[in-house]
Each structure stands twice: as structure tokens, then as C-alpha cells.
Write a protein that holds these residues in place. Structure first.
Motif, PDB file in Angstrom:
ATOM      1  N   SER A 128       0.543  -1.196   0.141  1.00  0.00           N
ATOM      2  CA  SER A 128       0.477   0.206   0.085  1.00  0.00           C
ATOM      3  C   SER A 128       1.072   1.238  -0.199  1.00  0.00           C
ATOM      4  CB  SER A 128      -1.140   0.301   1.697  1.00  0.00           C
ATOM      5  OG  SER A 128       0.065   0.007   2.363  1.00  0.00           O
ATOM      6  N   GLY A 129       0.621   2.137  -0.605  1.00  0.00           N
ATOM      7  CA  GLY A 129       1.213   3.535  -0.641  1.00  0.00           C
ATOM      8  C   GLY A 129       1.112   3.266  -2.245  1.00  0.00           C
ATOM      9  N   GLY A 130       1.962   4.892  -1.678  1.00  0.00           N
ATOM     10  CA  GLY A 130       2.551   4.974  -3.098  1.00  0.00           C
ATOM     11  C   GLY A 130       1.585   6.142  -4.020  1.00  0.00           C
ATOM     12  N   GLY A 131       1.755   6.326  -5.281  1.00  0.00           N
ATOM     13  CA  GLY A 131       1.325   7.797  -6.031  1.00  0.00           C
ATOM     14  C   GLY A 131       2.278   9.172  -6.149  1.00  0.00           C
ATOM     15  N   LEU A 132       1.769  10.284  -6.598  1.00  0.00           N
ATOM     16  CA  LEU A 132       2.725  11.083  -6.884  1.00  0.00           C
ATOM     17  C   LEU A 132       2.655  12.103  -6.291  1.00  0.00           C
ATOM     18  CD1 LEU A 132       3.059  12.981 -10.075  1.00  0.00           C
ATOM     19  CD2 LEU A 132       0.288  13.345  -9.737  1.00  0.00           C
ATOM     20  N   VAL A 133       3.897  12.593  -6.615  1.00  0.00           N
ATOM     21  CA  VAL A 133       4.140  13.698  -5.503  1.00  0.00           C
ATOM     22  C   VAL A 133       5.323  14.504  -6.269  1.00  0.00           C
ATOM     23  CG1 VAL A 133       6.119  12.179  -5.092  1.00  0.00           C
ATOM     24  CG2 VAL A 133       5.516  13.896  -3.216  1.00  0.00           C
TER      25      VAL A 133
ATOM     26  N   SER B 233       3.750   0.940   2.339  1.00  0.00           N
ATOM     27  CA  SER B 233       4.115   0.061   3.686  1.00  0.00           C
ATOM     28  C   SER B 233       3.713  -1.590   2.781  1.00  0.00           C
ATOM     29  CB  SER B 233       3.020  -0.256   4.291  1.00  0.00           C
ATOM     30  OG  SER B 233       2.757   1.267   5.020  1.00  0.00           O
ATOM     31  N   CYS B 234       4.271  -2.901   3.243  1.00  0.00           N
ATOM     32  CA  CYS B 234       4.249  -3.875   2.874  1.00  0.00           C
ATOM     33  C   CYS B 234       3.635  -4.732   3.731  1.00  0.00           C
ATOM     34  CB  CYS B 234       5.674  -4.312   1.717  1.00  0.00           C
ATOM     35  SG  CYS B 234       5.210  -5.968   1.542  1.00  0.00           S
ATOM     36  N   ALA B 235       2.431  -5.214   3.531  1.00  0.00           N
ATOM     37  CA  ALA B 235       2.114  -6.151   4.822  1.00  0.00           C
ATOM     38  C   ALA B 235       2.826  -8.166   4.416  1.00  0.00           C
ATOM     39  CB  ALA B 235       0.600  -6.166   4.976  1.00  0.00           C
ATOM     40  N   ALA B 236       2.998  -8.781   5.293  1.00  0.00           N
ATOM     41  CA  ALA B 236       3.478 -10.099   4.908  1.00  0.00           C
ATOM     42  C   ALA B 236       2.794 -10.783   5.463  1.00  0.00           C
ATOM     43  CB  ALA B 236       5.117  -9.989   4.767  1.00  0.00           C
TER      44      ALA B 236
ATOM     45  N   CYS C  45       7.613  -4.520  -3.486  1.00  0.00           N
ATOM     46  CA  CYS C  45       8.195  -5.334  -1.963  1.00  0.00           C
ATOM     47  C   CYS C  45       8.909  -6.875  -2.052  1.00  0.00           C
ATOM     48  CB  CYS C  45       7.057  -5.316  -1.369  1.00  0.00           C
ATOM     49  SG  CYS C  45       7.444  -6.375   0.635  1.00  0.00           S
ATOM     50  N   ALA C  46       9.969  -7.257  -1.542  1.00  0.00           N
ATOM     51  CA  ALA C  46       9.963  -9.046  -1.767  1.00  0.00           C
ATOM     52  C   ALA C  46      10.450  -9.666  -0.182  1.00  0.00           C
ATOM     53  CB  ALA C  46      11.248  -8.496  -2.535  1.00  0.00           C
ATOM     54  N   ALA C  47      10.500 -10.311  -0.237  1.00  0.00           N
ATOM     55  CA  ALA C  47      10.755 -11.597   0.609  1.00  0.00           C
ATOM     56  C   ALA C  47      11.476 -12.567   0.170  1.00  0.00           C
ATOM     57  CB  ALA C  47       9.702 -12.015   1.953  1.00  0.00           C
ATOM     58  N   ALA C  48      13.052 -12.478   0.779  1.00  0.00           N
ATOM     59  CA  ALA C  48      13.551 -13.696   1.267  1.00  0.00           C
ATOM     60  C   ALA C  48      13.698 -14.766   1.494  1.00  0.00           C
ATOM     61  CB  ALA C  48      15.131 -13.354   0.987  1.00  0.00           C
ATOM     62  N   THR C  49      12.762 -16.109   1.495  1.00  0.00           N
ATOM     63  CA  THR C  49      12.558 -16.848   2.648  1.00  0.00           C
ATOM     64  C   THR C  49      13.922 -18.145   2.091  1.00  0.00           C
ATOM     65  OG1 THR C  49      12.151 -18.443   0.608  1.00  0.00           O
ATOM     66  CG2 THR C  49      10.289 -17.690   2.279  1.00  0.00           C
ATOM     67  N   ILE C  50      15.042 -17.695   1.896  1.00  0.00           N
ATOM     68  CA  ILE C  50      16.423 -18.742   2.457  1.00  0.00           C
ATOM     69  C   ILE C  50      17.105 -17.883   3.290  1.00  0.00           C
ATOM     70  CG2 ILE C  50      17.767 -16.823   0.870  1.00  0.00           C
ATOM     71  CD1 ILE C  50      20.011 -19.866   0.020  1.00  0.00           C
TER      72      ILE C  50
ATOM     73  N   GLN D 118       2.502  -7.000  -5.297  1.00  0.00           N
ATOM     74  CA  GLN D 118       1.997  -6.674  -6.207  1.00  0.00           C
ATOM     75  C   GLN D 118       2.383  -5.061  -7.541  1.00  0.00           C
ATOM     76  OE1 GLN D 118       0.526  -5.591  -3.183  1.00  0.00           O
ATOM     77  NE2 GLN D 118      -0.252  -3.834  -3.383  1.00  0.00           N
ATOM     78  N   GLY D 119       2.940  -4.566  -6.291  1.00  0.00           N
ATOM     79  CA  GLY D 119       4.333  -3.201  -7.225  1.00  0.00           C
ATOM     80  C   GLY D 119       3.618  -2.381  -7.109  1.00  0.00           C
ATOM     81  N   THR D 120       3.891  -0.604  -6.575  1.00  0.00           N
ATOM     82  CA  THR D 120       2.733   0.082  -6.864  1.00  0.00           C
ATOM     83  C   THR D 120       3.756   1.408  -6.692  1.00  0.00           C
ATOM     84  OG1 THR D 120       1.994   1.700  -4.844  1.00  0.00           O
ATOM     85  CG2 THR D 120       4.754   0.529  -4.605  1.00  0.00           C
ATOM     86  N   GLN D 121       3.175   1.895  -8.186  1.00  0.00           N
ATOM     87  CA  GLN D 121       3.400   3.306  -8.852  1.00  0.00           C
ATOM     88  C   GLN D 121       4.138   4.361  -8.005  1.00  0.00           C
ATOM     89  OE1 GLN D 121       4.190   2.700 -12.201  1.00  0.00           O
ATOM     90  NE2 GLN D 121       5.456   4.798 -11.492  1.00  0.00           N
ATOM     91  N   VAL D 122       4.890   4.481  -8.196  1.00  0.00           N
ATOM     92  CA  VAL D 122       5.444   6.126  -7.563  1.00  0.00           C
ATOM     93  C   VAL D 122       5.740   6.986  -8.561  1.00  0.00           C
ATOM     94  CG1 VAL D 122       7.377   7.099  -5.726  1.00  0.00           C
ATOM     95  CG2 VAL D 122       6.406   4.954  -5.472  1.00  0.00           C
TER      96      VAL D 122
END
Length: 125
Positions: free
Chosen positions: A7-12, A21-24, A95-100, A117-121
Motif C-alpha cells: 500500500s502507499g505510493g502515488g504522485l508527488v 507499506s508491505c504487509a506479509a 516489496c520482496a521477501a527472501a525465505t532462504i 503486487q507493485g505500486t507506482q511512484v
């Protein structure tokens, strides 16, 4: 399995700030290396910042001093605070997570196996 919801992102405008933010869910969050990547049109996806536990971090040179990665393990959430934004920061942020598990913070894109899912900034000049 890890599910990541951004969540978050947008035009600035240039000089402005945004927070991503990224909720896992699905795995023990505190054990995961977490990272933010970005991909601008026509360019490869690049690491922006990564974090291990709560206090081991890494940043790309282009964002050092302007961006801050942090995490709240109680909320299973990782954040990217972006200050003093410039047009060159315009991209889709992931956002990304590494399980290794490795002894040192993972910064290689190929070792991150779950993605948000990706968010545009977009930063306007």
C-alpha cells in the motif's frame, strides 16, 4: 508460502515524501529478509533497500540519506519512507521477501522469491 500486500505510493512533486507499506503473511516474518526494489520503464528491476531483523540494512547509493527502510515484526509489515523525492525515483516499487536463510543480509534480486503486487511512484518536476 508468503503473501505480500503493498500500500502507499502515488504522485508527488519533487522534494516531497511518500511512505510505502508491505504487509506479509504466511511465514515467520521476523526471520525473513525483506527488501524494496523498483523498476522504471525500460530498465531492470533494481534493489532500493533491504533489511534483516530490525537493524541490519542496505541501501542503493542513489537513495542513501533520502530513503529509510524499517520493519515492525509485531505487525508483520515492512516500510519504505521516501523523502526528498526526485523525478529519477519514478518507478514501480515492489516489496520482496527472501525465505532462504543466510548469515548476511540478502541483496541479490534472484534470492528474493516472493513479491508484492507493485505500486507506482511518480515524482513530477
Amino acid at each position: 508460502q508468503v503473501q505480500l500486500v503493498q500500500s502507499g505510493g502515488g504522485l508527488v512533486q519533487t522534494g516531497g515524501s511518500l511512505r510505502l507499506s508491505c504487509a506479509a503473511s504466511g511465514r515467520s516474518f521476523s526471520a525473513l529478509d525483506m527488501a524494496w526494489f523498483r523498476q522504471a520503464p525500460g530498465k531492470e528491476r533494481e534493489l532500493v533497500a533491504a533489511i534483516k531483523w530490525i537493524d541490519t540494512t542496505s541501501y542503493s547509493d542513489s537513495v542513501k540519506g533520502r530513503f529509510t527502510i524499517s520493519r515492525d515484526n509485531a505487525k508483520n509489515t515492512v516500510y519504505l519512507q521516501m523523502n526528498n523525492l526526485i523525478p529519477e525515483d519514478t518507478a514501480v516499487y515492489y516489496c520482496a521477501a527472501a525465505t532462504i536463510t543466510r548469515a548476511t543480509l540478502i541483496t541479490a534480486r534472484l534470492e528474493y522469491d516472493y513479491w508484492g503486487q507493485g505500486t507506482q511512484v511518480t515524482v513530477s518536476s
